[in-house]
Design a protein around this motif. Structure first.
Motif, mmCIF file in Angstrom:
data_model
loop_
_atom_site.group_PDB
_atom_site.id
_atom_site.type_symbol
_atom_site.label_atom_id
_atom_site.label_comp_id
_atom_site.label_asym_id
_atom_site.label_seq_id
_atom_site.Cartn_x
_atom_site.Cartn_y
_atom_site.Cartn_z
ATOM 1 N N LEU A 1 0.810 -1.212 0.000
ATOM 2 C CA LEU A 1 0.000 0.000 0.000
ATOM 3 C C LEU A 1 0.849 1.270 0.000
ATOM 4 O O LEU A 1 0.409 2.319 -0.480
ATOM 5 C CB LEU A 1 -0.926 0.020 1.221
ATOM 6 C CG LEU A 1 -2.250 -0.740 1.120
ATOM 7 C CD1 LEU A 1 -3.001 -0.655 2.447
ATOM 8 C CD2 LEU A 1 -3.113 -0.193 -0.008
ATOM 9 N N SER A 2 2.057 1.189 0.523
ATOM 10 C CA SER A 2 2.918 2.367 0.641
ATOM 11 C C SER A 2 3.678 2.697 -0.636
ATOM 12 O O SER A 2 4.446 3.671 -0.657
ATOM 13 C CB SER A 2 3.928 2.154 1.782
ATOM 14 O OG SER A 2 3.267 1.986 3.023
ATOM 15 N N GLN A 3 3.479 1.923 -1.689
ATOM 16 C CA GLN A 3 4.208 2.163 -2.931
ATOM 17 C C GLN A 3 3.901 3.543 -3.513
ATOM 18 O O GLN A 3 2.740 3.937 -3.604
ATOM 19 C CB GLN A 3 3.897 1.084 -3.959
ATOM 20 C CG GLN A 3 4.459 -0.289 -3.617
ATOM 21 C CD GLN A 3 5.966 -0.271 -3.437
ATOM 22 O OE1 GLN A 3 6.716 0.036 -4.367
ATOM 23 N NE2 GLN A 3 6.414 -0.588 -2.219
ATOM 24 N N THR A 4 4.941 4.252 -3.916
ATOM 25 C CA THR A 4 4.749 5.566 -4.538
ATOM 26 C C THR A 4 4.244 5.429 -5.972
ATOM 27 O O THR A 4 3.730 6.396 -6.546
ATOM 28 C CB THR A 4 6.060 6.372 -4.519
ATOM 29 O OG1 THR A 4 7.104 5.605 -5.139
ATOM 30 C CG2 THR A 4 6.463 6.701 -3.090
ATOM 31 N N TYR A 5 4.404 4.268 -6.553
ATOM 32 C CA TYR A 5 3.833 3.957 -7.868
ATOM 33 C C TYR A 5 2.452 3.371 -7.624
ATOM 34 O O TYR A 5 2.303 2.391 -6.889
ATOM 35 C CB TYR A 5 4.729 2.943 -8.595
ATOM 36 C CG TYR A 5 4.353 2.670 -10.028
ATOM 37 C CD1 TYR A 5 4.857 3.460 -11.048
ATOM 38 C CD2 TYR A 5 3.512 1.613 -10.356
ATOM 39 C CE1 TYR A 5 4.539 3.199 -12.383
ATOM 40 C CE2 TYR A 5 3.183 1.344 -11.677
ATOM 41 C CZ TYR A 5 3.705 2.142 -12.685
ATOM 42 O OH TYR A 5 3.372 1.894 -14.000
ATOM 43 N N SER A 6 1.439 3.946 -8.219
ATOM 44 C CA SER A 6 0.067 3.593 -7.856
ATOM 45 C C SER A 6 -0.610 2.579 -8.781
ATOM 46 O O SER A 6 -1.615 1.966 -8.394
ATOM 47 C CB SER A 6 -0.801 4.855 -7.803
ATOM 48 O OG SER A 6 -0.820 5.493 -9.076
#
Length: 300
Positions: free
Chosen positions: A25-30
């Motif tokens: 969930l914390s990925q900067t790529y969405s």
């Protein structure tokens, strides 16, 4: 933005699962989907998976009876719709920028097939690094992976983001309970993929007592793997593998014998042996063993 499919097989990992899914969930790529494959868990894992599926529709849930991690990964591959594949186990973690940095590399070089990164082997928290796992890009080829796996090179499964079409005709062998990832890497590198290794720690491999690598011996699985590998490679490659494995184990046996001889020649060992022989001579050793067994045994 290209869709990235994150595939997570889950079997009784309730203790670590929330932290793993939060790292997704914390990925900067969405633009990702996360295919969660429950492999017949009997703990609270399913409840945790259901919670994340309900809170974010990028999580996809597949329920299966327990068939092992290879079967779970294959189910995830069949369901995945992304252009790229990222495998992640239910107790490991990825850095928030992992996907972003990999996708940026793919965009800069459209010929790339796999982007790797460095990995930290950790215990309890990511700050408690036991040791780093770095990849030598010069060893990322079929021949070196064949001969030096587990010695000069090991590839954590979640250190790579891979173009999905590279998996055409390839799946995890469900007859293997160990070395299944080695076989997949070999088959992928038979296609001579273009690779890049990012010099950043973007994945975290957790050590704990419940993990497969800590809870069992792989001797039988290793020899079983050697038999299965034969049908996936040419005769010369297979002969090279068997010869190198034989040399490797002879060398280990020789090194261990030398270490044992060094211990036996040490002053500490000779002093202990002298004391033991004197105790045995005066029949005190059996008395000490009896007293230890009866008066110093662990309390239940």
């Amino acid at each position: 933005m290209n869709l990235v499919s994150i595939i997570i097989p889950v079997y009784n990992q309730e203790k670590y699962l929330t932290e793993t899914l939060n790292s997704v969930l914390s990925q900067t790529y969405s633009n990702w989907e996360c295919v969660l494959v429950n492999d017949g868990s009997s703990d609270n894992s399913v409840s945790i998976l259901s919670e994340y599926v309900s809170k974010d529709n990028r999580f996809v849930f597949i329920n299966s009876e327990n068939k092992g991690v290879s079967s779970a990964r294959n189910l995830g591959l069949k369901r995945a719709t992304g252009y790229f594949i990222l495998f992640l186990d239910g107790d490991d973690l990825i850095h928030p920028d992992k996907i972003t940095l990999a996708i940026s590399s793919f965009q800069k070089n459209i010929n790339l097939d796999i982007v790797f990164n460095c990995t930290n082997y950790f215990q309890n928290t990511v700050d408690n690094t036991l040791y780093p796992i770095t990849l030598n890009s010069n060893l990322l080829n079929f021949n070196d992976l064949l001969l030096f796996w587990g010695d000069r090179i090991i590839i954590p499964i979640h250190s790579a983001i891979i173009k999905k079409d590279l998996f055409d005709g390839i799946e995890y062998n469900c007859d293997l309970t160990a070395q299944e990832d080695w076989l997949v890497w070999l088959r992928l590198f038979q296609k001579n993929p273009k690779t890049l290794v990012l010099d950043s720690v973007l994945s975290y491999y957790r050590k704990h007592n419940e993990s497969r690598t800590q809870s069992r011996s792989f001797e039988e699985d290793h020899f079983k793997a050697m038999e299965i590998f034969e049908k996936y490679m040419d005769l010369e490659s297979y002969k090279s593998l068997l010869l190198h494995q034989t040399k490797r184990y002879y060398k280990r046996a020789y090194d261990n014998a030398n270490k044992l001889n060094e211990i036996k020649r040490s002053k500490t060992f000779r002093a202990a042996f002298f004391v033991k022989s004197k105790l045995k001579k005066f029949r005190l050793l059996s008395i000490i063993s009896f007293l230890s067994a009866n008066f110093f045994k662990d309390e239940k």
